[in-house]
Scaffold this motif. Sequence first.
Motif, PDB file in Angstrom:
ATOM      1  N   MET A 121       6.523  15.901   4.148  1.00 20.13           N
ATOM      2  CA  MET A 121       7.328  14.929   4.908  1.00 20.13           C
ATOM      3  C   MET A 121       6.558  14.520   6.153  1.00 20.13           C
ATOM      4  O   MET A 121       6.425  13.320   6.445  1.00 20.13           O
ATOM      5  CB  MET A 121       8.685  15.539   5.276  1.00 20.13           C
ATOM      6  N   GLY A 148      13.740  16.216  10.907  1.00 15.86           N
ATOM      7  CA  GLY A 148      12.537  16.917  11.352  1.00 15.86           C
ATOM      8  C   GLY A 148      12.150  18.067  10.447  1.00 15.86           C
ATOM      9  O   GLY A 148      11.286  18.873  10.798  1.00 15.86           O
ATOM     10  N   GLY A 149      12.797  18.171   9.302  1.00 14.34           N
ATOM     11  CA  GLY A 149      12.396  19.195   8.336  1.00 14.34           C
ATOM     12  C   GLY A 149      13.303  20.410   8.304  1.00 14.34           C
ATOM     13  O   GLY A 149      12.932  21.439   7.762  1.00 14.34           O
ATOM     14  N   ALA A 200      18.039  15.046   3.953  1.00 15.82           N
ATOM     15  CA  ALA A 200      17.656  14.577   2.611  1.00 15.82           C
ATOM     16  C   ALA A 200      16.984  13.206   2.624  1.00 15.82           C
ATOM     17  O   ALA A 200      16.940  12.530   1.600  1.00 15.82           O
ATOM     18  CB  ALA A 200      18.842  14.592   1.644  1.00 15.82           C
TER      19      ALA A 200
HETATM   20 FE1  FES Z   1      13.652  17.033   4.772  1.00 21.61          FE
HETATM   21 FE2  FES Z   1      15.491  16.345   6.616  1.00 21.61          FE
HETATM   22  S1  FES Z   1      13.355  16.039   6.638  1.00 21.61           S
HETATM   23  S2  FES Z   1      15.797  17.393   4.753  1.00 21.61           S
END
Ligand code: FES
Length: 104
Positions: free
Chosen positions: A24, A40-41, A46
């Motif tokens: 990402m 931000g991960g 999603a």
């Molecule tokens: Fe992957 Fe939010 S950046 S779930």
Amino acid sequence: MRVTWKLADGREIAAEVAPGLSLMEAAVANNVPGVIGECGGCLSCATCHVVVDPAWSDRTGAPGEFEDAMLDITAAERQPASRLSCQIEAHPDLDGLVLHVPEA
Ligand code: FES
């Protein structure tokens, strides 16, 4: 490692990604449209949904439990090889990886 993102409109974006970075983060850094990474991960948005190319899905593995639950609320419909790209870490073993960005 090299990663290629294939977009729904047929365009491709390829980039070198440093090991340890999430895919990402790599997509955002390379302005890949459709991969937003809003949270931000931390697995709460999603918006980093990608579909792993069939040739690579064995190597990227299966989603974890929370990721699996979040994949049910992606904007584009979930596919068998769907992953949240914040949960895939760049690694030399994944050199050449191809990810498809679904149409949102
Ligand atoms: Fe992957 Fe939010 S950046 S779930």
